[in-house]
Every structure is written in C-alpha cells, then in structure tokens.
Design a protein around this motif. Structure first.
Motif, PDB file in Angstrom:
ATOM      1  N   LEU A 146      -3.315   8.066 -10.139  1.00 24.22           N
ATOM      2  CA  LEU A 146      -4.530   7.143 -10.348  1.00 24.22           C
ATOM      3  C   LEU A 146      -4.806   7.152 -11.904  1.00 24.22           C
ATOM      4  O   LEU A 146      -4.915   8.224 -12.257  1.00 24.22           O
ATOM      5  CB  LEU A 146      -5.686   7.643  -9.498  1.00 24.22           C
ATOM      6  CG  LEU A 146      -5.062   7.786  -8.015  1.00 24.22           C
ATOM      7  CD1 LEU A 146      -6.544   8.316  -7.208  1.00 24.22           C
ATOM      8  CD2 LEU A 146      -5.126   6.375  -7.316  1.00 24.22           C
ATOM      9  N   GLU A 147      -5.038   5.788 -12.314  1.00 19.58           N
ATOM     10  CA  GLU A 147      -5.352   5.863 -13.646  1.00 19.58           C
ATOM     11  C   GLU A 147      -7.031   6.131 -14.004  1.00 19.58           C
ATOM     12  O   GLU A 147      -7.839   5.365 -13.120  1.00 19.58           O
ATOM     13  CB  GLU A 147      -4.888   4.506 -14.404  1.00 19.58           C
ATOM     14  CG  GLU A 147      -5.137   4.446 -15.686  1.00 19.58           C
ATOM     15  CD  GLU A 147      -4.679   3.048 -16.616  1.00 19.58           C
ATOM     16  OE1 GLU A 147      -3.947   2.481 -15.794  1.00 19.58           O
ATOM     17  OE2 GLU A 147      -5.300   3.022 -17.604  1.00 19.58           O
ATOM     18  N   VAL A 148      -7.219   6.595 -14.682  1.00 16.95           N
ATOM     19  CA  VAL A 148      -8.715   6.904 -15.214  1.00 16.95           C
ATOM     20  C   VAL A 148      -8.816   6.859 -16.631  1.00 16.95           C
ATOM     21  O   VAL A 148      -8.062   6.895 -17.356  1.00 16.95           O
ATOM     22  CB  VAL A 148      -8.966   8.571 -14.776  1.00 16.95           C
ATOM     23  CG1 VAL A 148      -9.270   8.653 -13.211  1.00 16.95           C
ATOM     24  CG2 VAL A 148      -8.470   9.543 -15.478  1.00 16.95           C
ATOM     25  N   VAL A 172      -7.809   0.002  -4.676  1.00 16.87           N
ATOM     26  CA  VAL A 172      -7.759   0.889  -6.073  1.00 16.87           C
ATOM     27  C   VAL A 172      -7.334  -0.194  -7.010  1.00 16.87           C
ATOM     28  O   VAL A 172      -6.156  -0.312  -7.204  1.00 16.87           O
ATOM     29  CB  VAL A 172      -6.790   2.099  -6.033  1.00 16.87           C
ATOM     30  CG1 VAL A 172      -6.905   2.921  -7.003  1.00 16.87           C
ATOM     31  CG2 VAL A 172      -6.644   2.834  -4.608  1.00 16.87           C
ATOM     32  N   GLY A 173      -8.169  -0.846  -7.784  1.00 20.27           N
ATOM     33  CA  GLY A 173      -7.843  -2.030  -8.662  1.00 20.27           C
ATOM     34  C   GLY A 173      -7.117  -2.923  -7.577  1.00 20.27           C
ATOM     35  O   GLY A 173      -7.780  -3.426  -6.613  1.00 20.27           O
ATOM     36  N   GLY A 201      -4.366  -2.488  -6.269  1.00 18.42           N
ATOM     37  CA  GLY A 201      -3.550  -1.686  -5.157  1.00 18.42           C
ATOM     38  C   GLY A 201      -4.143  -1.079  -4.131  1.00 18.42           C
ATOM     39  O   GLY A 201      -5.675  -1.236  -3.987  1.00 18.42           O
ATOM     40  N   ARG A 202      -3.616  -0.614  -3.102  1.00 18.38           N
ATOM     41  CA  ARG A 202      -4.385  -0.069  -1.914  1.00 18.38           C
ATOM     42  C   ARG A 202      -3.755   1.320  -1.514  1.00 18.38           C
ATOM     43  O   ARG A 202      -2.518   1.466  -1.450  1.00 18.38           O
ATOM     44  CB  ARG A 202      -4.271  -1.129  -0.815  1.00 18.38           C
ATOM     45  CG  ARG A 202      -4.849  -2.318  -1.173  1.00 18.38           C
ATOM     46  CD  ARG A 202      -5.294  -3.378  -0.170  1.00 18.38           C
ATOM     47  NE  ARG A 202      -3.810  -3.614   0.721  1.00 18.38           N
ATOM     48  CZ  ARG A 202      -3.978  -4.369   1.931  1.00 18.38           C
ATOM     49  NH1 ARG A 202      -5.136  -4.665   2.188  1.00 18.38           N
ATOM     50  NH2 ARG A 202      -2.907  -4.709   2.571  1.00 18.38           N
ATOM     51  N   ILE A 203      -4.568   1.962  -0.890  1.00 18.09           N
ATOM     52  CA  ILE A 203      -4.369   3.386  -0.365  1.00 18.09           C
ATOM     53  C   ILE A 203      -4.658   3.295   1.246  1.00 18.09           C
ATOM     54  O   ILE A 203      -5.681   3.002   1.519  1.00 18.09           O
ATOM     55  CB  ILE A 203      -4.840   4.601  -0.873  1.00 18.09           C
ATOM     56  CG1 ILE A 203      -4.270   4.856  -2.498  1.00 18.09           C
ATOM     57  CG2 ILE A 203      -4.877   5.655  -0.289  1.00 18.09           C
ATOM     58  CD1 ILE A 203      -5.336   5.696  -3.103  1.00 18.09           C
ATOM     59  N   GLY A 222     -14.490   7.416  -5.538  1.00 21.61           N
ATOM     60  CA  GLY A 222     -15.285   6.358  -5.722  1.00 21.61           C
ATOM     61  C   GLY A 222     -14.746   5.200  -5.267  1.00 21.61           C
ATOM     62  O   GLY A 222     -14.971   3.945  -5.835  1.00 21.61           O
ATOM     63  N   HIS A 265       0.848  -1.164  -0.100  1.00 28.67           N
ATOM     64  CA  HIS A 265      -0.085  -0.247  -0.058  1.00 28.67           C
ATOM     65  C   HIS A 265       1.025   1.334   0.091  1.00 28.67           C
ATOM     66  O   HIS A 265       2.003   1.221   0.203  1.00 28.67           O
ATOM     67  CB  HIS A 265      -1.099  -0.034   1.202  1.00 28.67           C
ATOM     68  CG  HIS A 265      -0.293   0.113   2.720  1.00 28.67           C
ATOM     69  ND1 HIS A 265       0.056  -1.154   3.292  1.00 28.67           N
ATOM     70  CD2 HIS A 265       0.531   0.999   3.206  1.00 28.67           C
ATOM     71  CE1 HIS A 265       0.468  -0.627   4.327  1.00 28.67           C
ATOM     72  NE2 HIS A 265       0.770   0.710   4.512  1.00 28.67           N
TER      73      HIS A 265
END
Lengths: 128, 128
Positions: B78-80, B51-52, B54-56, B30, B10
């Motif tokens: 972050l990918e959008v 996040v996908g 991954g983790r925050i 989101g 993370h």
C-alpha cells in the motif's frame, strides 16, 4: 487518526523460478513487463508486471522455500472480457484449472479459479 | 494466443472475523467500504474495500481454518505519503510492525512491513 493510504501499489507473489513465472504471466496471460530488478545483497530477483492500472510483483528468493499452502493473502482476481475463451486458451496451454467451466455468481458475474506455476491461486472474473 | 486480461480486479485476504478486520482496514487504515455481501449457501461473508483504483476483498469463511504461514500470494503493498507518520500512527494503535523504522531501498523508496489481524503481510511504500 487514520493512516493516509494513497493506493494499492502491488500484490506480490513468491515464485521458485522467475523465468518460468514470467513465461506464464507474460507469455500465457499476456501481462506487460514494467521493470526487472536483481538485488544480490538481498539474494532476490523480481519483476513488476502491469495489469491495467494495477501491478503484480513476482519475487524469486535464492534461499527461501516456496509455501505449499495458501496463506492469508489468498488469491488475486483478474478481470477478463470472455471467461470461456480464456479458460479454453489456458486449458490448451496445460494450465491447472480448478474450475473447468465458469461458475455464475450474483449479478451475472462469472468466475473461475486456476493455479499459477507455484500453486498461487488466481481467480478470473467476467463482468456483465 | 494470449489471454486478454483487462485489469487486476482485487486481491483477496482470508480473515477469521470480518468485523475485526473491517475495524483494522477501515478504522485504522482508513480504507472505504465499497460493498458487503453475505452468501449463506457458500457459508461466507465478504467485504470489498476501495484503495485508490484498486480493491481489497476480505472474506470470512464459516468453516475454514485461517492459514498460519504466508502463502505464494505473499503480501499486498500500500502506498502512503508519509511512511514515518503512518508507522507512528500504527504503533500507537498497537499494530504488529515488522519494521519499527522504514528501510530505504533503491530510488529513494522507503518501505516497511507489518501484519494485519490474521497475520497477513502488508508492505507500506513511500515514493519520492
């Protein structure tokens, strides 16, 4: 409506000397180089390293001082299989360890903090 | 010998008010809550967001001031899917945008920077 985030693409670390930091992240931590880029018009060079499915970006700016204190993006956490072994290896390499021994936290997890070449805070995590 | 890193577990962000930051990361961005923990003896509470793959981790410390400048761990990216749409949505929500419009960088990538609730630097990335 929410923003549609696909994934965590990378976490970026500002470094003073890209070669020195690659020595640490590749040579000592064993991460794999994915891409190197020089962008002269933005006066930076950078490298992307793969960590499992995640990525760490190291950025060296020609004209930007290195922060001396932790920022709001506080640390990165890397999972290892054997944290005692990792700490022994890092200690042998002269890496700056904040925890000489792992700390046990909830759920049989063990963690230990250390500092990278530019004092970036790195957590090692061993899961049961 | 190298340290055997399994993955990027993370990236941690220090926040002043966990509820407020969850409003931003879950409500506005989101992201999905994976775990919440309170650790009274360490005077902290934290939350893990997926996040996908991954983790925050958001961490609120009871007695630690929030850094006012970026640290060596500089930003998260972050990918959008659609960066224009994401910026329009974030602007409507009153989020502090450093780039009002995406910047085109090499390889048809578009990026834009913004600040989270504690001035943590966040990059949005759209890939071709």
């Amino acid at each position: 409506m929410e923003v549609n985030i696909e994934r965590l693409d990378h976490v970026a670390i500002q470094v003073r000397d890209l070669e020195r930091s690659l020595g640490f992240y590749m040579g000592t931590l064993g991460l794999r180089l994915q891409e190197r880029t020089e962008v002269p018009e933005r006066r930076l060079k950078k490298a992307l390293l793969a960590v499992g499915l995640g990525r760490i970006e190291l950025i060296e700016y020609e004209n930007r001082p290195i922060p001396t204190a932790d920022g709001p993006v506080a640390h990165i956490a890397l999972e290892v299989q054997d944290i005692e072994e990792a700490l022994a290896e890092l200690s042998k390499e002269g890496v700056s360890l904040e925890d000489q021994k792992p700390r046990e936290i909830g759920g049989d997890m063990k963690i230990a903090f250390l500092r990278g070449p530019d004092q970036e805070l790195i957590e090692l995590v061993e899961k049961p």
